[in-house]
Design a protein around this motif. Structure first.
Motif, PDB file in Angstrom:
ATOM      1  N   PHE A 224      38.709 -15.647   4.601  1.00  8.92           N
ATOM      2  CA  PHE A 224      39.443 -15.806   4.134  1.00  8.92           C
ATOM      3  C   PHE A 224      40.783 -15.473   4.903  1.00  8.92           C
ATOM      4  N   ALA A 225      41.256 -16.804   3.901  1.00  7.42           N
ATOM      5  CA  ALA A 225      42.982 -16.921   4.538  1.00  7.42           C
ATOM      6  C   ALA A 225      44.364 -15.479   4.568  1.00  7.42           C
ATOM      7  N   GLY A 226      43.512 -14.742   3.428  1.00  8.76           N
ATOM      8  CA  GLY A 226      44.614 -13.157   2.751  1.00  8.76           C
ATOM      9  C   GLY A 226      44.175 -12.983   4.304  1.00  8.76           C
ATOM     10  N   GLN A 227      43.472 -12.809   4.752  1.00  8.29           N
ATOM     11  CA  GLN A 227      42.654 -11.316   6.141  1.00  8.29           C
ATOM     12  C   GLN A 227      43.180 -13.030   7.605  1.00  8.29           C
ATOM     13  N   MET A 228      42.717 -13.958   8.095  1.00  9.71           N
ATOM     14  CA  MET A 228      42.734 -14.278   8.674  1.00  9.71           C
ATOM     15  C   MET A 228      44.212 -14.621   9.215  1.00  9.71           C
ATOM     16  N   MET A 229      45.200 -14.886   8.790  1.00 13.30           N
ATOM     17  CA  MET A 229      46.479 -14.399   8.939  1.00 13.30           C
ATOM     18  C   MET A 229      47.099 -13.104   9.835  1.00 13.30           C
ATOM     19  N   GLY A 230      46.032 -12.220   9.395  1.00  9.66           N
ATOM     20  CA  GLY A 230      46.432 -10.996  10.271  1.00  9.66           C
ATOM     21  C   GLY A 230      45.643 -10.672  11.631  1.00  9.66           C
ATOM     22  N   TYR A 231      45.424 -12.357  11.869  1.00 12.48           N
ATOM     23  CA  TYR A 231      44.641 -11.882  13.244  1.00 12.48           C
ATOM     24  C   TYR A 231      44.830 -13.237  14.286  1.00 12.48           C
ATOM     25  N   GLU A 232      45.905 -14.021  13.580  1.00 10.81           N
ATOM     26  CA  GLU A 232      45.932 -15.326  14.285  1.00 10.81           C
ATOM     27  C   GLU A 232      47.000 -14.784  15.283  1.00 10.81           C
ATOM     28  N   GLY A 233      46.720 -15.554  16.855  1.00 14.40           N
ATOM     29  CA  GLY A 233      47.633 -15.010  17.695  1.00 14.40           C
ATOM     30  C   GLY A 233      47.463 -15.400  18.513  1.00 14.40           C
ATOM     31  N   ASP A 234      48.445 -14.944  20.670  1.00 19.98           N
ATOM     32  CA  ASP A 234      47.431 -14.922  20.934  1.00 19.98           C
ATOM     33  C   ASP A 234      46.369 -13.891  21.458  1.00 19.98           C
ATOM     34  N   SER A 235      45.857 -12.969  21.669  1.00 20.34           N
ATOM     35  CA  SER A 235      45.040 -12.095  21.752  1.00 20.34           C
ATOM     36  C   SER A 235      43.941 -12.758  21.063  1.00 20.34           C
ATOM     37  N   PHE A 236      43.746 -13.277  19.905  1.00 24.05           N
ATOM     38  CA  PHE A 236      42.636 -13.507  19.097  1.00 24.05           C
ATOM     39  C   PHE A 236      41.865 -14.978  19.671  1.00 24.05           C
TER      40      PHE A 236
ATOM     41  N   ILE B 117      16.714  -3.619  20.925  1.00 24.68           N
ATOM     42  CA  ILE B 117      16.084  -4.991  20.480  1.00 24.68           C
ATOM     43  C   ILE B 117      15.126  -5.653  21.522  1.00 24.68           C
ATOM     44  N   VAL B 118      15.691  -5.846  22.486  1.00 23.07           N
ATOM     45  CA  VAL B 118      15.589  -6.597  23.850  1.00 23.07           C
ATOM     46  C   VAL B 118      14.288  -6.187  24.425  1.00 23.07           C
ATOM     47  N   LYS B 119      15.085  -4.798  24.690  1.00 23.23           N
ATOM     48  CA  LYS B 119      13.835  -4.064  25.330  1.00 23.23           C
ATOM     49  C   LYS B 119      12.576  -3.604  25.091  1.00 23.23           C
ATOM     50  N   ASN B 120      12.917  -3.194  22.884  1.00 22.11           N
ATOM     51  CA  ASN B 120      11.635  -2.900  22.437  1.00 22.11           C
ATOM     52  C   ASN B 120      11.056  -3.576  21.734  1.00 22.11           C
ATOM     53  N   THR B 121      11.148  -5.397  21.579  1.00 25.08           N
ATOM     54  CA  THR B 121      10.531  -6.054  20.394  1.00 25.08           C
ATOM     55  C   THR B 121       9.960  -7.147  21.112  1.00 25.08           C
ATOM     56  N   LYS B 122       9.871  -8.094  20.383  1.00 27.90           N
ATOM     57  CA  LYS B 122       9.264  -9.048  20.873  1.00 27.90           C
ATOM     58  C   LYS B 122       9.916 -10.440  20.277  1.00 27.90           C
ATOM     59  N   ALA B 123      10.823  -9.916  20.170  1.00 31.82           N
ATOM     60  CA  ALA B 123      12.281 -10.823  19.682  1.00 31.82           C
ATOM     61  C   ALA B 123      12.057 -12.509  20.549  1.00 31.82           C
ATOM     62  N   LYS B 124      12.677 -13.203  19.729  1.00 36.52           N
ATOM     63  CA  LYS B 124      12.638 -14.571  20.260  1.00 36.52           C
ATOM     64  C   LYS B 124      14.160 -14.821  20.755  1.00 36.52           C
ATOM     65  N   LYS B 125      15.526 -13.997  19.540  1.00 34.81           N
ATOM     66  CA  LYS B 125      15.820 -14.410  19.740  1.00 34.81           C
ATOM     67  C   LYS B 125      16.806 -13.613  18.586  1.00 34.81           C
ATOM     68  N   ILE B 126      18.470 -13.615  19.480  1.00 36.86           N
ATOM     69  CA  ILE B 126      19.462 -12.934  19.054  1.00 36.86           C
ATOM     70  C   ILE B 126      20.601 -14.380  18.146  1.00 36.86           C
ATOM     71  N   LEU B 127      21.096 -13.521  16.876  1.00 32.94           N
ATOM     72  CA  LEU B 127      22.124 -14.253  16.415  1.00 32.94           C
ATOM     73  C   LEU B 127      22.712 -13.862  15.936  1.00 32.94           C
ATOM     74  N   LEU B 128      24.400 -13.439  16.581  1.00 33.12           N
ATOM     75  CA  LEU B 128      25.811 -12.123  16.708  1.00 33.12           C
ATOM     76  C   LEU B 128      26.509 -13.767  15.861  1.00 33.12           C
ATOM     77  N   GLN B 129      27.003 -12.691  14.802  1.00 32.14           N
ATOM     78  CA  GLN B 129      28.085 -13.271  13.578  1.00 32.14           C
ATOM     79  C   GLN B 129      29.367 -12.391  14.543  1.00 32.14           C
ATOM     80  N   ILE B 130      30.149 -13.274  14.973  1.00 35.03           N
ATOM     81  CA  ILE B 130      31.706 -12.539  15.384  1.00 35.03           C
ATOM     82  C   ILE B 130      32.584 -12.317  13.775  1.00 35.03           C
ATOM     83  N   SER B 131      33.381 -11.151  12.835  1.00 34.93           N
ATOM     84  CA  SER B 131      34.255 -11.980  12.022  1.00 34.93           C
ATOM     85  C   SER B 131      35.397 -11.882  12.464  1.00 34.93           C
ATOM     86  N   THR B 132      36.184 -11.755  13.490  1.00 30.98           N
ATOM     87  CA  THR B 132      36.973 -11.553  14.509  1.00 30.98           C
ATOM     88  C   THR B 132      37.889  -9.971  14.026  1.00 30.98           C
ATOM     89  N   SER B 133      37.800  -9.671  13.159  1.00 29.66           N
ATOM     90  CA  SER B 133      38.667  -7.995  12.813  1.00 29.66           C
ATOM     91  C   SER B 133      37.919  -7.039  14.384  1.00 29.66           C
TER      92      SER B 133
END
Length: 379
Positions: A260-272, A111-127
């Motif tokens: 969702f809390a049901g998934q969230m607890m699977g990643y909570e810890g020092d690495s995250f 995108i950055v190299k081949n378009t005239k984009a003004k912005k990249i918005l990145l969502q991180i999902s933890t997984s």
């Protein structure tokens, strides 16, 4: 029959068989690969090779967009019409199934190299900290040659010679399709239909979430595994993305999506926590909606253990745009001054979750009658 004639006949038979395989795979197109080449095949859904379609769409139609949302399947519920309220930009939603930093970086670079984009918005999902890439999961998870730099001809031939079983299954498949929207959003119609059918029943949670939630309880008790090798890869990739955007004067904004809390607890810890700290150090101010809050405890704000509805996406965008949020703790703007405080708070909340689980064998999930339920307006 002479040996020469036999050899010619055999060769013709082989060529005919190869031509048949190629013809069937091309016209049936079980992955949607060949239909994707024009960039405007809007009949494909999440079971097709959307990574290729999105890449081709950007190639052919980048003049329609000022900005691009990049993220995993959670991000598919972020509506581009709503995203425009952030900054006035016209967005393309470039979510990919089973999001990972290898793909995020590949799309960003293209995108950055081949378009005239003004912005990249990145969502991180933890997984993402589970695995740096997802290519081993199958063809529709592979980074397209157009983005990876691999041979396009080789990729084309690979899809021409796929197992004919796939084409047969495509021909005989009569299940309903839910194509993604033209600007990239995920089609959640079937999930809203299920919500309306099963809301308020135990079946909603049991069918969509229970099995995976139960599997994550062991991490609540025993702690999560060390993921420092993967997080190091992810952070190195994030830094390259940030540097690339800075070099080309493209705004780069990062946020963590609601979990969702049901998934969230699977990643909570020092690495995250280490990952969270480094994301903030790299990207600057980072909105984090992956927090301990009432919204995350409500089963009906999510259509399965890993994904939120459009309404949650709207709420995140409103919060990032500066509108007041009535749900306490939903979204915190992190920076280097407060990230350690947030991590300490998360550790304390995790202890409380663990104590609750030890006493009740579950977490205090909420339902239809709780004030944490986000009203559905798109169903």
């Amino acid at each position: 029959m002479t040996t020469k004639k036999w050899c010619i006949s055999f060769l013709c038979l082989i060529l005919a068989a190869l031509a048949t395989i190629m013809g069937i795979n091309y016209f049936v197109d079980p992955y949607g690969y060949f239909r994707s080449q024009s960039g405007d095949c809007y009949e494909l859904d999440e079971n097709d090779y959307l990574r290729e379609l999105k890449a081709e769409h950007i190639k052919h139609f980048s003049d329609r967009y000022d900005a691009y949302l990049i993220g995993g399947s959670k991000a598919g519920a972020l509506r581009t019409e709503k995203l425009k309220e952030l900054d006035g930009y016209d967005y393309y939603n470039c979510w990919v199934m089973s999001g990972n930093f290898q793909d995020y970086e590949a799309y960003t670079e293209y995108i950055v190299k081949n378009t005239k984009a003004k912005k990249i918005l990145l969502q991180i999902s933890t997984s993402e900290i589970k695995q740096f890439d997802r290519e081993s999961r199958g063809a529709i998870y592979e980074t397209p040659a157009m983005l990876s730099g691999d041979s396009k001809i080789s990729e084309y031939m690979t899809f021409l010679f796929k197992n004919l079983k796939l084409s047969y299954e495509e021909i005989t498949d009569d299940s309903e399709r839910y194509p993604c929207l033209e600007t990239g959003e995920r089609n959640l119609t079937k999930y809203y239909n299920y919500f309306n059918e099963k809301k308020g029943t135990e079946e909603y949670f049991n069918f969509l979430m229970k099995k995976k939630v139960d599997a994550f309880y062991k991490t609540l008790v025993n702690g999560t595994k060390d993921k420092s090798e993967v997080t190091s890869q992810c952070i190195a990739s994030l830094k390259r993305m940030k540097n690339l955007c800075d070099k080309h004067n493209v705004e780069f904004q990062v946020f963590f999506g609601s979990v969702f809390a049901g998934q969230m607890m699977g990643y909570e810890g020092d690495s995250f926590y280490h990952f969270l700290r480094q994301v903030v150090q790299t990207a600057g101010d980072v909105w984090c909606f992956n927090t301990f809050n009432d919204v995350a405890m409500n089963v009906y704000n999510y259509y399965d253990i890993a994904h939120y509805y459009y309404e949650i996406g709207d709420l995140m965008i409103d919060t990032m745009a500066g509108k007041p949020c009535k749900y306490a703790g939903f979204g915190v703007l992190l920076n280097e001054d407060n990230v350690e405080t947030e991590i300490a708070s998360r550790r304390q909340h995790l202890k409380e979750w663990r104590a609750y689980y030890e006493a009740h064998g579950t977490l205090p999930f909420q339902g239809m009658d709780d004030s944490s339920l986000i009203e559905k307006i798109y169903d």
